[in-house]
Design an enzyme around this catalytic site. Structure first.
Site, PDB file in Angstrom:
ATOM      1  N   HIS A  42       2.858  18.150  -3.408  1.00  6.81           N
ATOM      2  CA  HIS A  42       3.922  18.998  -3.943  1.00  6.81           C
ATOM      3  C   HIS A  42       4.041  18.841  -5.453  1.00  6.81           C
ATOM      4  CE1 HIS A  42       8.406  19.876  -4.431  1.00  6.81           C
ATOM      5  NE2 HIS A  42       7.942  20.983  -3.897  1.00  6.81           N
ATOM      6  N   HIS A  84       7.677  24.946 -12.055  1.00 10.17           N
ATOM      7  CA  HIS A  84       8.584  25.093 -10.910  1.00 10.17           C
ATOM      8  C   HIS A  84       9.889  25.805 -11.262  1.00 10.17           C
ATOM      9  CE1 HIS A  84      11.931  23.962  -8.272  1.00 10.17           C
ATOM     10  NE2 HIS A  84      11.055  24.247  -7.334  1.00 10.17           N
TER      11      HIS A  84
HETATM   12  O1  G3P Z   1       6.885  25.345  -1.793  1.00 12.90           O
HETATM   13  C1  G3P Z   1       7.496  24.492  -0.868  1.00 12.90           C
HETATM   14  C2  G3P Z   1       8.516  23.838  -1.623  1.00 12.90           C
HETATM   15  O2  G3P Z   1       7.886  23.518  -2.812  1.00 12.90           O
HETATM   16  C3  G3P Z   1       9.665  24.759  -1.837  1.00 12.90           C
HETATM   17  O3  G3P Z   1      10.534  24.192  -2.661  1.00 12.90           O
HETATM   18  O4  G3P Z   1      11.690  24.414  -4.732  1.00 12.90           O
HETATM   19  O5  G3P Z   1       9.998  22.642  -4.461  1.00 12.90           O
HETATM   20  O6  G3P Z   1       9.301  24.995  -4.699  1.00 12.90           O
HETATM   21  P1  G3P Z   1      10.343  24.067  -4.218  1.00 12.90           P
HETATM   22 CA    CA Z   2       6.968  25.181  -4.369  1.00 14.74          CA
END
Ligand code: G3P
Ligand code: CA
Length: 356
Positions: A42, A84
């Site tokens: 992530h 992000h």
């Molecule tokens: O993309 C899955 C997860 O990353 C969604 O949350 O806000 O971290 O992009 P975010």
């Molecule tokens: Ca994401």
């Protein structure tokens, strides 16, 4: 371990007819060329290095993650970049460099302006126990640069797991993404790219432009998404603790959750990306959408479940027992160890080898 998407692709082709009626999640994953259970890094290995930067992605790759996860946005001069947040204040020195535009969206900046920002020092300040001098001055990356990183280790070439972020700000980004992936030769092997979005309109556009690429509809409890039983969003709840608020949120009914699974299927998704509640709560802890009945209902519809975002063994264990098929994690190494795929070198050793 050498991960060969080509090999998996041929397997996938052979298995497609079988998978059409299969409810076994492993078979569903194989049919799409997707590892099971999947390790999705992530924003890169973002526990140990500043999110969405070179060391975060190189570390995730060299730990052996199956996918590098990234959030796609676009500069004012039309370049696809990996950021992000809608704005740059949390993860850069934009407030010092461009004070009058510190609250402006990413799309208000040219690539040259974004490249002038320091995307590393904030991490050293926020997480002094994991700070490294060499993180100072790290750059925001373009999609091309993340592709370069994913291709650069001959012993392990992870896939990309790409989210269209705030897509309504970026008309045409789905087609632009297709053109980029095609030009880079990334659409030839099934499962090498997974596309993800919270936005059903973007899902439809992704499906229109890349019908064969696996897509995930991200799930969320809140107004405009899965209708919450509480009828409230955090912003209008008046509650001080975001994680504690979300831990109490649930869909207003079973039917409402199932309706979203059906929307995912109709939109062309091969799976969902639900949120989860962490045992220790904290910044990335949200509503629990991975209850066993939810995962079972997803599998019954032929959908895979990739949950976001868990970092601790206790949460990995709970999620796997609940029946998920992959995990978004900031700690790809920790998840690899949980799955019994321990990296040869740990995070500290790899970062040192990389010069950080
Ligand atoms: O993309 C899955 C997860 O990353 C969604 O949350 O806000 O971290 O992009 P975010
Ligand atoms: Ca994401």
């Amino acid at each position: 371990m050498l991960r060969s998407f080509k090999h998996m692709a041929s397997l996938a082709m052979l298995m497609l007819p079988l998978a059409a009626n299969a409810t076994d999640a492993q078979t569903l994953a194989k049919a799409q060329g997707i590892p099971h259970p999947a390790v999705i890094a992530h924003r890169g290995a973002s526990f140990d290095a500043p999110e969405s930067t070179k060391p975060a992605y190189v570390l995730a790759r060299d730990l052996g993650a199956d996918y590098l996860e990234l959030d796609l946005q676009r500069t004012r001069d039309n370049v696809l970049v990996v950021v992000h947040d809608d704005v740059l204040a949390r993860t850069s020195d934009v407030a010092a460099r461009f004070p009058e535009r510190k609250a402006s969206p990413v799309s208000a900046f040219t690539l040259e302006e974004l490249k002038s920002l320091d995307a590393g020092t904030w991490f050293n300040q926020a997480y002094p126990q994991r700070a490294r001098e060499a993180f100072r001055g790290l750059k925001i990356l373009t999609l091309d640069e993340v592709i370069d990183i994913a291709e650069a280790n001959p012993a392990h070439k992870p896939g990309l797991y790409i989210e269209t972020k705030v897509p309504n700000q970026f008309p045409g980004i789905e087609q632009q993404l297709k053109q980029k992936l095609e030009a880079r030769g990334w659409l030839d092997q099934p499962g090498r790219v997974i596309l993800q979005t919270f936005d059903r309109n973007s899902l439809a556009l992704l499906h229109q432009h890349m019908p064969k690429v696996p897509k995930i509809l991200l799930l969320w409890v809140g107004k405009g998404a899965i209708e919450p039983a509480s009828g409230k969003n955090f912003a209008d709840s008046g509650e001080p603790d975001k994680a504690a608020f979300y831990a109490r949120q649930e869909p207003k009914s079973e039917a409402e959750f199932l309706r979203w699974l059906d929307l995912a299927v109709k939109g062309g998704a091969i799976g969902t990306g639900p949120s989860a509640t962490r045992a220790q709560l904290g910044e990335q802890s949200y509503a629990d959408l991975i209850k066993p009945w939810m995962n079972k209902a997803s599998h019954e519809r032929g959908l895979l479940v990739h949950v976001y975002t868990l970092d601790e063994q206790v949460d990995f264990d709970k999620a796997m027992k609940a029946g998920v098929d992959g995990i978004f994690t900031n700690r790809a190494g920790e998840l690899m160890r949980f799955y019994g795929r321990s990296p040869e070198k740990d995070e500290g050793q790899l970062l040192k080898t990389m010069g950080y």
